[in-house]
Design an enzyme around this catalytic site. Structure first.
Site, mmCIF file in Angstrom:
data_model
loop_
_atom_site.group_PDB
_atom_site.id
_atom_site.type_symbol
_atom_site.label_atom_id
_atom_site.label_comp_id
_atom_site.label_asym_id
_atom_site.label_seq_id
_atom_site.Cartn_x
_atom_site.Cartn_y
_atom_site.Cartn_z
ATOM 1 N N LYS A 137 -57.800 -39.978 -13.981
ATOM 2 C CA LYS A 137 -58.837 -39.052 -14.442
ATOM 3 C C LYS A 137 -60.054 -39.816 -14.940
ATOM 4 O O LYS A 137 -61.196 -39.427 -14.678
ATOM 5 C CB LYS A 137 -58.291 -38.155 -15.556
ATOM 6 C CG LYS A 137 -59.361 -37.253 -16.164
ATOM 7 C CD LYS A 137 -58.814 -36.294 -17.196
ATOM 8 C CE LYS A 137 -59.938 -35.442 -17.765
ATOM 9 N NZ LYS A 137 -59.453 -34.376 -18.675
ATOM 10 N N HIS A 275 -44.185 -30.313 28.724
ATOM 11 C CA HIS A 275 -45.014 -29.383 27.953
ATOM 12 C C HIS A 275 -44.178 -28.477 27.051
ATOM 13 O O HIS A 275 -44.361 -27.256 27.000
ATOM 14 C CB HIS A 275 -45.901 -28.566 28.878
ATOM 15 C CG HIS A 275 -46.859 -29.405 29.677
ATOM 16 N ND1 HIS A 275 -47.920 -30.079 29.105
ATOM 17 C CD2 HIS A 275 -46.888 -29.717 30.997
ATOM 18 C CE1 HIS A 275 -48.574 -30.744 30.038
ATOM 19 N NE2 HIS A 275 -47.966 -30.557 31.193
#
Length: 515
Positions: A137, A275
């Site tokens: 922070k 596919h």
């Protein structure tokens, strides 16, 4: 600004002695805790125990040691804020400029097959994430390292200027919040799982990046490949690549499909995928026979496809595989002779996936599908059908051979894109109709692909027949038996057509939509 004081407390001690030693040589004062403190002292590195900073002993078996204002005040103070400066001076606090912390091994702990609930809870780190978050922070002033691979970069900058750059601190802070977020997500997932809540009010999961990919589904799309922590054996994320170039996005999708299908079978099986749909599936007494059937199912579509086997690839099978262009071959193992034959092709990928020969029917993790702005989560389609589950609805009972082929066909159609129709004969697929907008269209494709092989075959459908037209097509093609879920308001129409044409038909009561 300069880094004058560092707090180091790590579970993974890789490289920490060397890093701390170099910091000490630069005049950085080092604070440490527990095992890290003992190690640094043992190596002769000047170090201050955390209790000297807090004025309070480590208590409760080390559960409480860094949760103290003398630590978090030194981390969170905004250095150019006069009120913060005054508070630091008034309370006699000192700034901490660098935090080096990595956490208790929660993921590794819960991965142990014999882990207890108590062990898991004890490996939830509290002080570590809190220090990391405080430092991250306040990254405008504080450097924070959670990843051992960042030691070198930070050390280089400190050696050159006495501090890290703001850009580096921003990058490190972002990594910290990703790390602590993932850590908390894994804990939440574990505890939620113990409570048996599949769909909690917040659904948080975490993934680890395995690699960046050259591109995604198409060259203009970027992509990366991630895996879940502690991924179980028998899937594409745990595969060992023995040969060939890097996997692509489409390779990974197709390989995953092939693996899901081949894991349906306990007998020797080979699956060819194109596919994300199977173009050929065969079973046999050995891998060679199974491959021969999978190949003969559709010799055209297998070209450029992916082949997965649930038995080791031997020399004879490798010789046949070598004769055609394949993107990937997947198996639980390859004999040395097979590996030598297949490796002659520079670009073919050879993947070893341990356990494929022992984990038939294994369930998988929940299925997550993203939609714009959200996601869908569902249980995997792990339903396993047995002959006892079937209801014969036709006048003619299926023969024992037909029943065998019907069950085989049902395992395959489960993995074909809907609407799906699969024809099977002699332990191999002979026709696959996938992804059609209506079931008649899927049946037409499967029957046309099968050609003469349709006669005497069996048919499986992933969902019910809305009317009798698909059965009429099947009868004209010479199909002798059908497996389908049932449940249509016009089931009687399909049953009538089956009976009129001597087709044996069984219903499963379960559908397998795959969109």
């Amino acid at each position: 600004m300069a880094i004058k004081r560092a707090l180091i407390s790590v579970f993974d001690k890789t490289g920490i002695v060397e890093f701390a030693s170099e910091l000490s040589k630069l005049g950085v004062e080092i604070i440490s805790t527990g095992g890290t403190l003992s190690l640094l002292k043992e190596k002769g590195i000047p170090v201050i125990g955390i209790s000297e900073v807090t004025g309070f002993p480590e208590i409760m078996d080390g559960r409480v040691k860094t949760l103290h204002p003398n630590v978090h005040g030194g981390l969170l103070a905004v250095r150019d804020n006069e009120e913060h400066q005054a508070s630091m001076k008034e309370l006699g606090l000192s700034y901490i400029d660098l935090v080096v912390v990595n956490l208790y091994p929660f993921a590794e702990t819960i991965a142990k097959p014999d882990v207890t609930y108590e062990d898991a809870i004890e490996n939830i780190d509290i002080g570590g994430p809190t220090m990391l978050r405080s430092a991250a922070k306040n990254h405008a002033f504080v450097s924070v390292i959670v990843d051992t691979t960042d030691y070198a970069k930070v050390l280089e900058e400190v050696q050159e200027t006495g501090d890290t750059t703001l850009e580096t601190r921003k990058r490190l802070a972002a990594k910290v919040f990703r790390h602590t977020g993932a850590y908390d997500a894994l804990i939440g997932e574990y505890l939620t799982g113990l409570q048996g809540e599949p769909y909690p009010e917040r659904y948080t999961v975490t993934y680890e990046k395995m690699q960046e990919l050259r591109y995604g589904e198409n060259p203009h799309q970027s992509a990366a490949f991630y895996r879940t922590p502690n991924a179980a054996a028998g899937n594409i994320t745990t595969a060992e690549q023995l040969h060939g170039k890097e996997l692509s996005y489409n390779n990974i999708n197709d390989a995953n499909t092939a693996l899901q299908i081949v894991k349906e079978f306990s007998e020797p099986a080979v699956v060819a995928v194109k596919h994300m749909n199977p173009c050929g599936v065969g079973i046999g007494t050995n891998v060679l026979e199974a491959y021969t059937k999978a190949y003969n199912a559709d010799p055209t579509s297998i070209f450029g496809g992916i082949v997965a086997a649930n038995r080791a690839i031997d020399e004879a099978t490798a010789q046949l595989l070598h004769e055609i262009f394949l993107e990937i071959v997947i198996a639980p193992d390859f004999t040395p002779e097979a590996l030598e034959i297949l490796a002659k092709k520079k670009n073919i990928r050879l993947l070893k996936v341990a356990g494929l020969d022992t984990i038939a029917g294994r369930t998988s993790s929940p299925v997550i599908t993203t939609v714009e702005g959200g996601m869908l989560v569902q249980a995997s389609d792990a339903y396993q059908l047995t002959e006892a589950d079937l209801k014969v609805v036709s006048e003619r009972q299926p023969t024992a051979e037909e029943m065998k082929q019907l069950l085989f066909a049902w395992k395959v159609v489960k993995h074909v894109k809907s609407n799906a129709i699969v024809l099977v004969a002699d332990d191999m697929t002979v026709g696959v109709g996938a992804g059609q907008m209506n079931r008649v269209g899927a049946a037409k494709i499967a029957i046309e692909q099968a050609g003469d092989k349709a006669k005497g075959s069996v048919l499986s459908s992933d969902a019910f027949f809305p009317m009798g037209d698909t059965l009429e097509m099947a009868a004209k093609a010479g199909i002798t038996a059908v497996i389908q879920p049932g449940g249509s308001i016009k089931d009687e129409e399909s049953i009538r057509v089956a009976n009129e044409n001597g087709i044996a038909m069984v219903m499963t009561g379960v559908r397998h939509f795959k969109h």
